[in-house]
Design an enzyme around this catalytic site. Structure first.
Site, PDB file in Angstrom:
ATOM      1  N   GLY A   9       2.746   2.559  -5.694  1.00  0.00           N
ATOM      2  CA  GLY A   9       1.388   1.275  -4.698  1.00  0.00           C
ATOM      3  C   GLY A   9       0.816   1.207  -6.589  1.00  0.00           C
ATOM      4  N   VAL A  12      -5.038  -2.461  -7.428  1.00  0.00           N
ATOM      5  CA  VAL A  12      -6.104  -1.921  -8.402  1.00  0.00           C
ATOM      6  C   VAL A  12      -6.015  -1.208  -8.543  1.00  0.00           C
ATOM      7  CG1 VAL A  12      -8.873  -2.241  -8.360  1.00  0.00           C
ATOM      8  CG2 VAL A  12      -7.672  -3.978  -7.048  1.00  0.00           C
ATOM      9  N   THR A  34       6.651  -4.186  -4.006  1.00  0.00           N
ATOM     10  CA  THR A  34       7.097  -5.807  -4.336  1.00  0.00           C
ATOM     11  C   THR A  34       8.003  -4.907  -6.239  1.00  0.00           C
ATOM     12  OG1 THR A  34       6.105  -6.806  -3.280  1.00  0.00           O
ATOM     13  CG2 THR A  34       6.571  -7.716  -5.735  1.00  0.00           C
ATOM     14  N   ALA A  76      -3.687   1.392   3.604  1.00  0.00           N
ATOM     15  CA  ALA A  76      -3.938   2.603   4.397  1.00  0.00           C
ATOM     16  C   ALA A  76      -3.175   2.400   6.007  1.00  0.00           C
ATOM     17  CB  ALA A  76      -5.344   3.129   4.844  1.00  0.00           C
ATOM     18  N   ASN A 102      -7.398   5.458   1.641  1.00  0.00           N
ATOM     19  CA  ASN A 102      -8.457   5.427   2.758  1.00  0.00           C
ATOM     20  C   ASN A 102      -7.837   5.518   4.692  1.00  0.00           C
ATOM     21  OD1 ASN A 102     -10.752   5.852   1.229  1.00  0.00           O
ATOM     22  ND2 ASN A 102     -11.407   3.423   1.325  1.00  0.00           N
ATOM     23  N   LYS A 183     -13.985  12.017   2.907  1.00  0.00           N
ATOM     24  CA  LYS A 183     -14.181  10.321   2.313  1.00  0.00           C
ATOM     25  C   LYS A 183     -14.594   9.052   3.148  1.00  0.00           C
ATOM     26  CE  LYS A 183     -13.667   7.249  -0.430  1.00  0.00           C
ATOM     27  NZ  LYS A 183     -13.051   6.167   0.202  1.00  0.00           N
ATOM     28  N   HIS A 186     -18.343  10.209   3.202  1.00  0.00           N
ATOM     29  CA  HIS A 186     -18.733   9.404   2.221  1.00  0.00           C
ATOM     30  C   HIS A 186     -19.043   7.658   2.294  1.00  0.00           C
ATOM     31  CE1 HIS A 186     -17.926   7.008  -1.616  1.00  0.00           C
ATOM     32  NE2 HIS A 186     -18.112   7.798  -2.525  1.00  0.00           N
ATOM     33  N   ASN A 187     -18.255   7.111   2.755  1.00  0.00           N
ATOM     34  CA  ASN A 187     -18.164   5.986   2.953  1.00  0.00           C
ATOM     35  C   ASN A 187     -19.033   5.712   3.493  1.00  0.00           C
ATOM     36  OD1 ASN A 187     -15.906   5.385   1.157  1.00  0.00           O
ATOM     37  ND2 ASN A 187     -14.452   4.174   2.674  1.00  0.00           N
ATOM     38  N   LYS A 260     -14.232  -2.945   5.868  1.00  0.00           N
ATOM     39  CA  LYS A 260     -12.557  -2.534   6.177  1.00  0.00           C
ATOM     40  C   LYS A 260     -12.351  -1.884   7.314  1.00  0.00           C
ATOM     41  CE  LYS A 260     -10.350  -3.034   2.447  1.00  0.00           C
ATOM     42  NZ  LYS A 260      -9.497  -1.896   0.788  1.00  0.00           N
ATOM     43  N   HIS A 451     -26.456  15.913  38.948  1.00  0.00           N
ATOM     44  CA  HIS A 451     -25.858  15.633  38.120  1.00  0.00           C
ATOM     45  C   HIS A 451     -26.970  17.679  37.381  1.00  0.00           C
ATOM     46  CE1 HIS A 451     -22.698  13.078  37.302  1.00  0.00           C
ATOM     47  NE2 HIS A 451     -24.270  11.972  37.500  1.00  0.00           N
TER      48      HIS A 451
HETATM   49  P1  NBP Z   1      -4.778  -2.593  -1.739  1.00  0.00           P
HETATM   50  O1  NBP Z   1      -4.996  -1.288  -0.053  1.00  0.00           O
HETATM   51  O2  NBP Z   1      -4.343  -3.382  -1.234  1.00  0.00           O
HETATM   52  O3  NBP Z   1      -2.486  -1.721  -0.778  1.00  0.00           O
HETATM   53  C1  NBP Z   1      -2.109  -2.636  -1.916  1.00  0.00           C
HETATM   54  C2  NBP Z   1      -0.914  -1.863  -2.347  1.00  0.00           C
HETATM   55  O4  NBP Z   1       0.098  -1.139  -1.018  1.00  0.00           O
HETATM   56  C3  NBP Z   1       0.430  -2.712  -3.126  1.00  0.00           C
HETATM   57  O5  NBP Z   1       1.430  -1.937  -3.671  1.00  0.00           O
HETATM   58  C4  NBP Z   1       1.330  -3.296  -1.545  1.00  0.00           C
HETATM   59  O6  NBP Z   1       2.117  -3.626  -2.517  1.00  0.00           O
HETATM   60  C5  NBP Z   1       1.352  -1.658  -1.385  1.00  0.00           C
HETATM   61  N1  NBP Z   1       2.394  -1.440   0.032  1.00  0.00           N
HETATM   62  C6  NBP Z   1       1.243  -2.604   1.436  1.00  0.00           C
HETATM   63 BR1  NBP Z   1       0.028  -3.827   1.570  1.00  0.00          BR
HETATM   64  N2  NBP Z   1       3.095  -2.658   1.955  1.00  0.00           N
HETATM   65  C7  NBP Z   1       3.548  -1.209   2.024  1.00  0.00           C
HETATM   66  C8  NBP Z   1       4.727  -0.703   2.454  1.00  0.00           C
HETATM   67  N3  NBP Z   1       4.777  -1.383   4.099  1.00  0.00           N
HETATM   68  N4  NBP Z   1       5.352  -0.390   1.637  1.00  0.00           N
HETATM   69  C9  NBP Z   1       5.139   0.283   0.663  1.00  0.00           C
HETATM   70  N5  NBP Z   1       3.960  -0.389   0.428  1.00  0.00           N
HETATM   71  C10 NBP Z   1       3.068  -1.207   0.765  1.00  0.00           C
HETATM   72  O7  NBP Z   1      -4.697  -1.658  -2.572  1.00  0.00           O
HETATM   73  P2  NBP Z   1      -6.009  -0.775  -3.107  1.00  0.00           P
HETATM   74  O8  NBP Z   1      -6.757  -1.706  -3.358  1.00  0.00           O
HETATM   75  O9  NBP Z   1      -5.055  -0.432  -5.005  1.00  0.00           O
HETATM   76  O10 NBP Z   1      -5.936   0.234  -2.010  1.00  0.00           O
HETATM   77  C11 NBP Z   1      -5.193   1.456  -2.582  1.00  0.00           C
HETATM   78  C12 NBP Z   1      -5.405   2.463  -1.204  1.00  0.00           C
HETATM   79  O11 NBP Z   1      -6.172   3.075  -1.947  1.00  0.00           O
HETATM   80  C13 NBP Z   1      -6.144   1.750   0.142  1.00  0.00           C
HETATM   81  O12 NBP Z   1      -5.723   2.662   1.063  1.00  0.00           O
HETATM   82  C14 NBP Z   1      -7.857   1.434  -0.371  1.00  0.00           C
HETATM   83  O13 NBP Z   1      -8.629   1.471   1.432  1.00  0.00           O
HETATM   84  C15 NBP Z   1      -7.873   2.837  -1.015  1.00  0.00           C
HETATM   85  N6  NBP Z   1      -8.563   2.373  -1.804  1.00  0.00           N
HETATM   86  C16 NBP Z   1      -9.371   1.198  -3.091  1.00  0.00           C
HETATM   87  C17 NBP Z   1     -10.527   0.934  -3.315  1.00  0.00           C
HETATM   88  C18 NBP Z   1     -10.872  -0.302  -3.531  1.00  0.00           C
HETATM   89  O14 NBP Z   1     -11.588  -0.407  -4.268  1.00  0.00           O
HETATM   90  N7  NBP Z   1     -10.105  -0.980  -3.919  1.00  0.00           N
HETATM   91  C19 NBP Z   1     -11.629   2.174  -3.324  1.00  0.00           C
HETATM   92  C20 NBP Z   1     -11.176   3.171  -3.427  1.00  0.00           C
HETATM   93  C21 NBP Z   1     -10.613   3.201  -1.790  1.00  0.00           C
HETATM   94  P3  NBP Z   1       2.528  -4.612  -2.876  1.00  0.00           P
HETATM   95  O15 NBP Z   1       2.568  -4.956  -4.079  1.00  0.00           O
HETATM   96  O16 NBP Z   1       4.772  -4.413  -2.611  1.00  0.00           O
HETATM   97  O17 NBP Z   1       2.434  -5.486  -1.517  1.00  0.00           O
END
Ligand code: NBP
Length: 482
Positions: A9, A12, A34, A76, A102, A183, A186-187, A260, A451
């Site tokens: 993955g 970000v 991808t 998630a 998450n 976590k 926390h959120n 979210k 009750h």
């Molecule tokens: P995203 O939550 O936007 O997820 C994108 C990633 O998931 C990409 O690598 C995408 O691959 C992959 N993906 C998807 Br969509 N469907 C998939 C599948 N069926 N099989 C395999 N890979 C798949 O990324 P993020 O914002 O980096 O967050 C990652 C996790 O961390 C999430 O659970 C998020 O809630 C949590 N989080 C995010 C933050 C933040 O600030 N963004 C903070 C704390 C926690 P692709 O490139 O091929 O589409």
């Protein structure tokens, strides 16, 4: 040569965590659904002899030293289940899958049980701090298979935020979905903190008539005191940020909040456990109300209720506002830690509340100096039944509650919504009220539903029913009685 850990993955969070781990000397294999993103990463930001890209899952898995450590940083929900299914054919007993997204703790419980059956280890870990945290050091909250902790302890500890006292912002939370639960809370607390700050901003703007510069100065001033935190720091910066035309950018941002789901999950968990979490609940509902801008515009045009001009002393009111915000924040954390205490007991997780407060001091979005007071309150084996009963918090509320009342009274008269500040005071006053009107409530329940109720002049556990109308029988209800 095999690599230490695999990250799947590359959005970000994944990309930045990989760079963080590589910077600490760990060799990392990376994979993304991808493939073009993997190639772009390893030839761009991730061009580093510690980072190795793979476009096939089998090659990615084969590249790792055993027992394998594979961390998913995926969206998630279903993507996590789908990716686990794709990994399974290539894994061997003792390998470890880590979910750093998450995920809902119920899903983590389910996945862990399923993988345990197959002889695999599983960790569900909170990773907080957003993009910058992932790169420079997040707060990491792992839980799951206890045997898996030694496999990642060094990597996670080195990768997490480091504090000045030498401690790191990572600790083992407990079994099952404990890490994702912590976590999630926390959120939820983050939702509450943000809404409280937004209410203070609206109070300054709409009650006290302050401009952006004065609002900025107030947040910057608060940042020097008890309210010192990442969220106050960024709020001070945001309030002084100018758009390209030189006007405050904040005025041009639509007042429709997104979410979210982790705030809602926290509230659901509180409802399931019967724990009052009113402030965080209000923060979720405040986002819901904000998002319906059309309805609010219609209502604003329907009700003509003028806001009276503030004729008091602005500086005095700002002092009250800072104290009110701090008191409300304390009450929000009291409720959040109340939920953690309830979950720990209900699920037998043995959560260490002082440790949780400590790992939130750095790296994560709710980081603040105030968390030291929480760590102190929960230090040792005996901790207070309610955080407000710890000496520091009792003292602060004893001194500060009048400011909370002052701000709320002024805001209510001005017609400014302060849902989280209001919820905090209602909880505080409810908590410290010896005799609540629930005697009447119990009577009502007994009246219409038989009750039953307990009596103040009889021991707890003895239940009574009154034939209130003279027409009911002696039969009592067994449903919903307590
Ligand atoms: P995203 O939550 O936007 O997820 C994108 C990633 O998931 C990409 O690598 C995408 O691959 C992959 N993906 C998807 Br969509 N469907 C998939 C599948 N069926 N099989 C395999 N890979 C798949 O990324 P993020 O914002 O980096 O967050 C990652 C996790 O961390 C999430 O659970 C998020 O809630 C949590 N989080 C995010 C933050 C933040 O600030 N963004 C903070 C704390 C926690 P692709 O490139 O091929 O589409």
């Amino acid at each position: 040569m095999k690599q230490t850990i695999g990250i799947a993955g590359l959005a970000v969070m994944g990309e930045n965590l990989v760079l963080n781990m590589a910077s600490k000397g760990y060799s990392v294999s990376v994979y993304n659904r991808t493939s073009s993103k993997t190639e772009k990463f390893v030839n761009g930001r991730g061009k580093n002899d510690k980072i190795h890209g793979f476009t096939e899952i089998k090659d990615f898995v084969d590249s790792l030293e055993r027992p394998r450590r594979i961390m998913m940083m995926l969206k998630a929900g279903n993507p996590v289940d789908q990716f686990i299914e794709q990994l399974l054919p290539f894994l061997e007993a003792g390998d470890l899958i880590i979910d750093g997204g998450n995920s809902n703790y119920h899903d983590t419980n389910r996945r862990l049980a399923m993988l345990r059956e197959r002889g695999l280890l599983y960790i569900g870990t909170g990773v907080s701090g957003g993009e910058e945290g992932a790169l420079k050091g997040p707060s990491i909250m792992p839980g799951g298979s206890a045997e898996a902790w030694p496999l990642v302890k060094d990597i996670f500890t080195a990768t997490s935020a480091q504090l000045e006292d030498g401690s790191s912002c990572c600790a083992w939370m407990g079994p099952e979905g404990a890490g994702h639960f912590v976590k999630m809370v926390h959120n939820g607390i983050e939702y509450g903190d943000m809404q409280l700050i937004c209410e203070a901003y609206q109070f300054m703007k709409d009650v006290l008539g302050m401009d952006h510069s004065a609002i900025h100065d107030t947040f910057a001033n608060w940042q020097q005191g008890d309210l010192n935190s990442y969220l106050i720091e960024i709020t001070a910066e945001i309030t002084s940020h100018k758009d390209e035309d030189g006007a405050p950018l904040l005025d041009k941002i639509l007042d429709a909040a997104g979410q979210k789901g982790t705030g809602k999950w926290t509230v659901n968990a509180a409802l399931d456990s019967g724990v009052p979490l009113s402030l965080i609940s209000e923060s979720v509902f405040a986002r819901c109300l904000s998002s319906n801008t059309e309805l609010r515009t219609l209502a604003a045009d329907t009700f003509h209720i003028p806001t009276p001009a503030f004729d008091g002393n602005v500086q005095h009111m700002l002092d009250h506002l800072g104290t009110a915000l701090y008191c409300a924040k304390i009450i929000s954390y009291t409720q959040g830690f109340g939920l953690l205490q309830a979950a720990s007991q209900e699920f037998n997780w043995g959560l260490d509340f002082a440790s949780i407060a400590r790992i939130w001091r750095g790296g994560c979005i709710i980081r603040s100096v105030f968390l030291d007071h929480i760590a102190e309150a929960y230090q040792g084996d005996k901790y207070p039944a309610n955080m407000l009963l710890a000496p520091y918090f009792t003292d602060t509320l004893q001194k500060g509650h009048a400011s909370l009342r002052e701000v709320l009274a002024t805001g209510v008269k001005a017609g400014i919504p302060l849902p989280c500040h209001s919820a905090s005071l209602a909880y505080f006053d409810g908590l410290r009220t010896k005799r609540l009107p629930a005697n009447l409530l119990q009577a009502q329940r007994d009246y219409f539903g038989a009750h039953m109720y307990e009596r103040t002049d009889r021991p707890r556990g003895e239940w009574f029913h009154t034939n209130w109308t003279g027409t009911g029988g002696d039969t009592t209800s067994t449903a919903y009685s307590k």
